[in-house]
Scaffold this active site. Sequence first.
Site, short mmCIF file in Angstrom:
data_model
loop_
_atom_site.label_atom_id
_atom_site.label_comp_id
_atom_site.label_asym_id
_atom_site.label_seq_id
_atom_site.Cartn_x
_atom_site.Cartn_y
_atom_site.Cartn_z
N THR A 121 -1.05 8.28 -8.23
CA THR A 121 -1.34 8.55 -6.81
C THR A 121 -0.34 9.57 -6.27
O THR A 121 0.78 9.68 -6.81
CB THR A 121 -1.23 7.25 -5.99
OG1 THR A 121 -1.12 7.58 -4.60
CG2 THR A 121 -0.02 6.42 -6.36
N ASP A 122 -0.72 10.25 -5.19
CA ASP A 122 0.25 11.17 -4.55
C ASP A 122 1.44 10.40 -3.99
O ASP A 122 2.51 10.97 -3.75
CB ASP A 122 -0.43 12.02 -3.47
CG ASP A 122 -1.09 11.22 -2.35
OD1 ASP A 122 -1.05 9.97 -2.38
OD2 ASP A 122 -1.66 11.86 -1.43
N GLU A 123 1.28 9.08 -3.78
CA GLU A 123 2.36 8.32 -3.14
C GLU A 123 3.59 8.18 -4.03
O GLU A 123 4.66 7.81 -3.57
CB GLU A 123 1.85 6.94 -2.70
CG GLU A 123 0.67 7.07 -1.77
CD GLU A 123 0.33 5.81 -0.97
OE1 GLU A 123 1.19 4.96 -0.77
OE2 GLU A 123 -0.84 5.72 -0.56
N TYR A 146 4.10 -0.86 -3.51
CA TYR A 146 2.91 -0.31 -4.16
C TYR A 146 3.24 0.98 -4.91
O TYR A 146 2.96 1.12 -6.11
CB TYR A 146 1.80 -0.03 -3.13
CG TYR A 146 0.76 0.94 -3.64
CD1 TYR A 146 -0.11 0.57 -4.65
CD2 TYR A 146 0.67 2.23 -3.13
CE1 TYR A 146 -1.05 1.47 -5.15
CE2 TYR A 146 -0.27 3.13 -3.60
CZ TYR A 146 -1.12 2.75 -4.62
OH TYR A 146 -2.04 3.65 -5.12
N LYS A 150 3.18 1.98 -8.95
CA LYS A 150 2.37 3.07 -9.51
C LYS A 150 3.26 4.10 -10.22
O LYS A 150 2.86 4.66 -11.25
CB LYS A 150 1.56 3.76 -8.40
CG LYS A 150 0.44 2.91 -7.82
CD LYS A 150 -0.60 2.48 -8.84
CE LYS A 150 -1.53 3.60 -9.22
NZ LYS A 150 -2.62 3.11 -10.13
P1 TYD Z 1 -4.30 3.49 4.08
O1 TYD Z 1 -5.76 3.64 4.11
O2 TYD Z 1 -3.72 2.11 4.00
O3 TYD Z 1 -3.77 4.41 2.87
P2 TYD Z 1 -2.24 4.81 2.46
O4 TYD Z 1 -1.28 3.98 3.18
O5 TYD Z 1 -2.25 4.51 1.00
O6 TYD Z 1 -2.13 6.27 2.78
O7 TYD Z 1 -3.69 4.18 5.35
C1 TYD Z 1 -3.91 5.54 5.64
C2 TYD Z 1 -3.09 5.87 6.86
O8 TYD Z 1 -3.63 5.17 7.98
C3 TYD Z 1 -1.65 5.43 6.77
O9 TYD Z 1 -0.83 6.41 7.41
C4 TYD Z 1 -1.61 4.13 7.51
C5 TYD Z 1 -2.66 4.30 8.59
N1 TYD Z 1 -3.39 3.07 8.99
C6 TYD Z 1 -3.49 2.75 10.35
O10 TYD Z 1 -2.98 3.46 11.23
N2 TYD Z 1 -4.19 1.62 10.70
C7 TYD Z 1 -4.78 0.82 9.77
O11 TYD Z 1 -5.41 -0.21 10.16
C8 TYD Z 1 -4.68 1.16 8.39
C9 TYD Z 1 -5.31 0.31 7.34
C10 TYD Z 1 -3.98 2.30 8.05
#
Ligand code: TYD
Length: 330
Positions: A121-123, A146, A150
């Site tokens: 992942t990019d993370e 997480y 990864k």
């Molecule tokens: P997410 O879909 O959990 O992916 P990731 O954290 O792996 O990038 O979240 C995407 C972005 O959206 C992240 O900056 C967190 C934000 N987010 C919210 O603001 N509200 C939410 O309910 C969720 C699930 C994520």
Amino acid sequence: MKLLITGGLGFIGSEIARQSIEKGFETIVVDKVTYAGDLERLRGYEKKYSFYKEDITNREGISKILLEVKPDVVVHTAAETHVDRSIKDPAIFIETNVGGTQVVLDAAKEVGVSKFINFSTDEVYGALGEDGQFTENTPLNPHSPYSVSKAAADMLGRAYFHTFNLPVITVRPSNNYGPWQYPEKLVPVMIFKAHMGENLPVYGKGQNVREWLHVKDCAGAVFAVIEKGQPGEVYNIGSGEEKRNIDTVKAILSLMNKPESLIEFVKDRPGHDFRYSLSVEKIKRELGWEPEITFEIGMKNTVEWYLDNLDWMKTKLSDLKSYWEKAYYK
Ligand code: TYD
């Protein structure tokens, strides 16, 4: 070609399975069927693939499947994937993502495969400020349980290439979206809640930036990597479609004709990575792959898909309600 997909009932894994079947490959799906795995995702493809219900941490079970199937290519997508869940309960992320990846790598080494695509992942790169991009050579600096799990799995795969000559290729995609994503991730949470007329919980002030890649493009890139990727190499897979979360949420509301007053700013995720952004020069240059689906078109199709598939969403509703009660930060 025989393609075995771990996590093949997941959001990304099932898209790879669908494309594999469409391409006429012999497709084998291995999945534990946790909350995130669902046979429904391969609706319409019954009898066109073989299915093994198995947990990737079960060494004996996984080894048996690989010895029986003898796949040419393994695409390893099985993982616990949600950052918020890893904050609440890190242990299973280490067990599944690190321990499970080791089991799958060992089984592939035992049977011998021509390619092993290890999903990262990019993370794993950590977070960026307003500027800059991650290239495949950026040192890994993960921040959440997480992304640490990864990064360990990513490095383990590369260690199996260097140490045992296993033809591992690592892919690092950006945030995926599209049909069939479980509504714990930003896009389907917002669509589902907007549909129900509930408030949309946006972390902090919604200023964090994510790069949105349609799952069909992601799977397309995986097939380019299977065809032309070099063992031992790493390929970023991104779209260039960077958006602040607030803008993604507003785009969804506008597609659904729902008011922005539904947006509720909630307490931020602890250690929330500000921005991810991938350079995709390498995969473009070396494999000739480019994304095809713009954010505008992909998000429109995604919203339409969810509204056409509310029945599927509703089967998740009772699990989701108890998840949402615990998921948000107080
Ligand atoms: P997410 O879909 O959990 O992916 P990731 O954290 O792996 O990038 O979240 C995407 C972005 O959206 C992240 O900056 C967190 C934000 N987010 C919210 O603001 N509200 C939410 O309910 C969720 C699930 C994520």
